[in-house]
Write a protein that holds these residues in place. Structure first.
Motif, PDB file in Angstrom:
ATOM      1  N   ASP A   1      -2.124   0.852   8.649  1.00 34.52           N
ATOM      2  CA  ASP A   1      -3.569   1.043   9.603  1.00 34.52           C
ATOM      3  C   ASP A   1      -3.676   0.093  10.535  1.00 34.52           C
ATOM      4  O   ASP A   1      -2.206  -1.052  10.955  1.00 34.52           O
ATOM      5  N   GLU A   2      -4.656  -0.206  11.377  1.00 33.01           N
ATOM      6  CA  GLU A   2      -4.839  -1.445  12.008  1.00 33.01           C
ATOM      7  C   GLU A   2      -5.370  -3.348  11.432  1.00 33.01           C
ATOM      8  O   GLU A   2      -5.859  -3.811  11.831  1.00 33.01           O
ATOM      9  N   ALA A   3      -5.459  -2.690  10.224  1.00 31.27           N
ATOM     10  CA  ALA A   3      -5.498  -4.246   9.712  1.00 31.27           C
ATOM     11  C   ALA A   3      -4.849  -4.865   9.451  1.00 31.27           C
ATOM     12  O   ALA A   3      -3.378  -5.431  10.238  1.00 31.27           O
ATOM     13  N   ARG A   4      -5.529  -6.612   9.436  1.00 30.45           N
ATOM     14  CA  ARG A   4      -4.447  -7.564  10.681  1.00 30.45           C
ATOM     15  C   ARG A   4      -3.797  -8.202   9.228  1.00 30.45           C
ATOM     16  O   ARG A   4      -3.176  -8.915  10.245  1.00 30.45           O
TER      17      ARG A   4
ATOM     18  N   GLY B   1      12.967  -2.527  12.283  1.00 27.48           N
ATOM     19  CA  GLY B   1      12.467  -1.614  12.448  1.00 27.48           C
ATOM     20  C   GLY B   1      11.315  -1.760  13.209  1.00 27.48           C
ATOM     21  O   GLY B   1      10.717  -0.506  13.755  1.00 27.48           O
ATOM     22  N   GLY B   2      10.427  -2.461  13.071  1.00 25.56           N
ATOM     23  CA  GLY B   2       9.380  -2.466  14.079  1.00 25.56           C
ATOM     24  C   GLY B   2       8.063  -2.296  13.564  1.00 25.56           C
ATOM     25  O   GLY B   2       8.535  -1.469  12.091  1.00 25.56           O
ATOM     26  N   HIS B   3       7.262  -2.531  13.733  1.00 25.06           N
ATOM     27  CA  HIS B   3       5.782  -2.591  13.210  1.00 25.06           C
ATOM     28  C   HIS B   3       4.960  -1.975  14.061  1.00 25.06           C
ATOM     29  O   HIS B   3       4.647  -1.766  15.011  1.00 25.06           O
ATOM     30  N   GLU B   4       4.389  -0.266  13.354  1.00 26.54           N
ATOM     31  CA  GLU B   4       3.749   0.315  13.898  1.00 26.54           C
ATOM     32  C   GLU B   4       2.373   0.715  13.841  1.00 26.54           C
ATOM     33  O   GLU B   4       2.523   0.530  12.331  1.00 26.54           O
ATOM     34  N   HIS B   5       1.353   0.935  14.303  1.00 27.84           N
ATOM     35  CA  HIS B   5      -0.119   1.217  13.480  1.00 27.84           C
ATOM     36  C   HIS B   5      -1.213   1.762  14.111  1.00 27.84           C
ATOM     37  O   HIS B   5      -0.274   2.206  15.073  1.00 27.84           O
ATOM     38  N   VAL B   6      -1.746   2.690  13.893  1.00 27.30           N
ATOM     39  CA  VAL B   6      -2.469   3.945  13.720  1.00 27.30           C
ATOM     40  C   VAL B   6      -3.709   2.850  13.722  1.00 27.30           C
ATOM     41  O   VAL B   6      -4.390   2.167  12.865  1.00 27.30           O
ATOM     42  N   GLU B   7      -5.090   3.677  14.907  1.00 24.25           N
ATOM     43  CA  GLU B   7      -6.258   2.912  14.994  1.00 24.25           C
ATOM     44  C   GLU B   7      -7.583   4.090  14.347  1.00 24.25           C
ATOM     45  O   GLU B   7      -8.347   4.961  14.756  1.00 24.25           O
ATOM     46  N   HIS B   8      -7.244   3.683  12.719  1.00 25.82           N
ATOM     47  CA  HIS B   8      -7.971   4.276  11.804  1.00 25.82           C
ATOM     48  C   HIS B   8      -9.661   4.284  12.690  1.00 25.82           C
ATOM     49  O   HIS B   8     -10.748   5.547  12.544  1.00 25.82           O
TER      50      HIS B   8
ATOM     51  N   ALA C   1     -10.968   4.128  15.780  1.00 24.84           N
ATOM     52  CA  ALA C   1     -11.233   3.768  16.970  1.00 24.84           C
ATOM     53  C   ALA C   1     -10.867   6.025  16.294  1.00 24.84           C
ATOM     54  O   ALA C   1     -10.714   6.947  17.663  1.00 24.84           O
ATOM     55  N   GLY C   2     -10.800   6.126  15.513  1.00 28.34           N
ATOM     56  CA  GLY C   2     -10.592   7.778  15.157  1.00 28.34           C
ATOM     57  C   GLY C   2      -9.105   8.707  15.401  1.00 28.34           C
ATOM     58  O   GLY C   2      -9.238   9.560  15.993  1.00 28.34           O
ATOM     59  N   GLU C   3      -8.259   7.567  15.877  1.00 26.99           N
ATOM     60  CA  GLU C   3      -6.959   8.476  15.907  1.00 26.99           C
ATOM     61  C   GLU C   3      -6.143   7.948  14.783  1.00 26.99           C
ATOM     62  O   GLU C   3      -6.143   6.834  13.708  1.00 26.99           O
TER      63      GLU C   3
ATOM     64  N   ALA D   1       3.931   8.036  14.870  1.00 24.76           N
ATOM     65  CA  ALA D   1       3.408   7.214  14.518  1.00 24.76           C
ATOM     66  C   ALA D   1       2.128   6.925  13.320  1.00 24.76           C
ATOM     67  O   ALA D   1       0.950   7.831  13.514  1.00 24.76           O
ATOM     68  N   ASN D   2       1.918   7.785  11.819  1.00 31.29           N
ATOM     69  CA  ASN D   2       0.677   7.766  11.097  1.00 31.29           C
ATOM     70  C   ASN D   2       1.097   7.148   9.830  1.00 31.29           C
ATOM     71  O   ASN D   2       2.071   7.108   9.181  1.00 31.29           O
ATOM     72  N   THR D   3      -0.105   7.307   8.917  1.00 35.92           N
ATOM     73  CA  THR D   3       0.466   6.711   7.657  1.00 35.92           C
ATOM     74  C   THR D   3       0.104   7.753   7.256  1.00 35.92           C
ATOM     75  O   THR D   3      -1.258   7.994   5.844  1.00 35.92           O
ATOM     76  N   ASN D   4       0.112   9.378   7.171  1.00 38.91           N
ATOM     77  CA  ASN D   4      -0.291  10.269   5.808  1.00 38.91           C
ATOM     78  C   ASN D   4       0.621  10.522   4.960  1.00 38.91           C
ATOM     79  O   ASN D   4      -0.074  11.053   3.881  1.00 38.91           O
TER      80      ASN D   4
END
Length: 305
Positions: free
Chosen positions: A202-205, A216-223, A225-227, A233-236
């Motif tokens: 998630d968006e945790a810094r 492989g990269g790092h992607e995050h979702v902005e929980h 902000a309702g994303e 790209a999710n943490t489901n």
């Protein structure tokens, strides 16, 4: 495949002992004192009771209970095996009160028995890196229970933080941490995740710096902000893991001392890592836990430590 609860191993002591001997000693009795095979014979006589063997090498006596989690336990083996099945097949766990009622033993014995089974569920296979090239590992934290001596207040400062790593389509690892920050989280990710993996959070810094080391990269979702999803790209996956864990801790166990939390983490991690999606059914899952009883002990003193 589901377990047949009418199986004699759950009701008959001789059948349970024979089953455990076949699990622990598939090649024949092994002396827990000296490790000898081939020179052990069963002891006869009513005074000894059933299940005793004599080692011709070290001249000592033993049973299948010795050198395992069952040692010095007065609970019949058939009740042990039923408890293993119930704990391994109950997705959100089974309380000590329920075990006490179903097994016909005291609550204190059921509580201790459950913790010894959790000791068998603890992963001791080593920690090869999770993920790899083309694979995704999700990381996140949740909060459970209440720290000793704290008052309930808004936020999470009074709760016990738990961190998890879950490989999509693979296994999970959970960690009891003191605080969710870069100093705590980064070493765990570095020690447990292959650098070739794709990290998903998630968006945790506190994941930013360690995310930069992932090939492989790092992607995050902005929980915040309702994303909750952007393509894949999710943490489901890890949210689903935490949902089962928290429902079990809140709905089944309700109260968990901070010094026992790591054992509950082992229990939920074991069931997830031995799930149907990985080709492991209830019977095999329980058998895997029973096999892990070899060479393990857990005493009341260790539980209180």
């Amino acid at each position: 495949m589901t377990a047949d609860l009418t199986n004699p191993i759950f009701t008959n002591e001789d059948a349970a002992r024979a089953h455990l001997e076949s699990v622990r000693w598939p090649q024949g009795p092994v002396c827990p004192h000296c490790g000898a095979m081939g020179n052990n014979r069963p002891l006869a006589g009513d005074s000894m009771g059933a299940g005793w063997y004599y080692c011709g090498d070290c001249k000592d006596k033993f049973t299948v209970r010795m050198g395992s989690i069952f040692e010095r336990s007065h609970i019949p083996l058939h009740k042990w095996l039923l408890a293993f099945h119930l704990m391994a097949s109950s997705k959100k766990g089974i309380s000590a009160h329920q075990l006490h009622r179903m097994l016909g033993i005291t609550y204190k014995s059921a509580w201790f028995l459950a913790h010894r089974i959790r000791e068998c569920m603890k992963d001791s296979s080593g920690f090869a890196p999770m993920g790899g090239e083309g694979k995704t590992v999700e990381a996140d934290e949740t909060y459970v229970g209440r720290k000793p001596g704290t008052k309930v207040r808004r936020g999470t400062e009074h709760k016990n933080p738990v961190m998890a790593l879950v490989e999509r389509g693979g296994k999970a690892r959970t960690f009891r941490i003191e605080r969710a920050n870069t100093a705590t989280v980064r070493p765990i990710v570095e020690a447990n995740v292959d650098r070739a993996s794709r990290l998903m959070t998630d968006e945790a810094r506190h994941y930013i710096r360690v995310g930069r080391t992932m090939a492989g990269g790092h992607e995050h979702v902005e929980h915040g902000a309702g994303e909750y999803g952007r393509g894949d790209a999710n943490t489901n996956t890890i949210e689903g893991y935490f949902s089962i864990f928290k429902r079990g801790m809140t709905g089944t166990y309700q109260h968990c001392g901070e010094h026992h939390l790591h054992r509950y983490l082992s229990e939920f991690e074991f069931r997830y890592n031995n799930r149907i999606a990985l080709g492991i059914n209830d019977v095999t899952r329980a058998a895997n836990a029973v096999k892990a009883a070899e060479g393990r002990r857990l005493t009341y003193r260790q539980l209180d430590a």
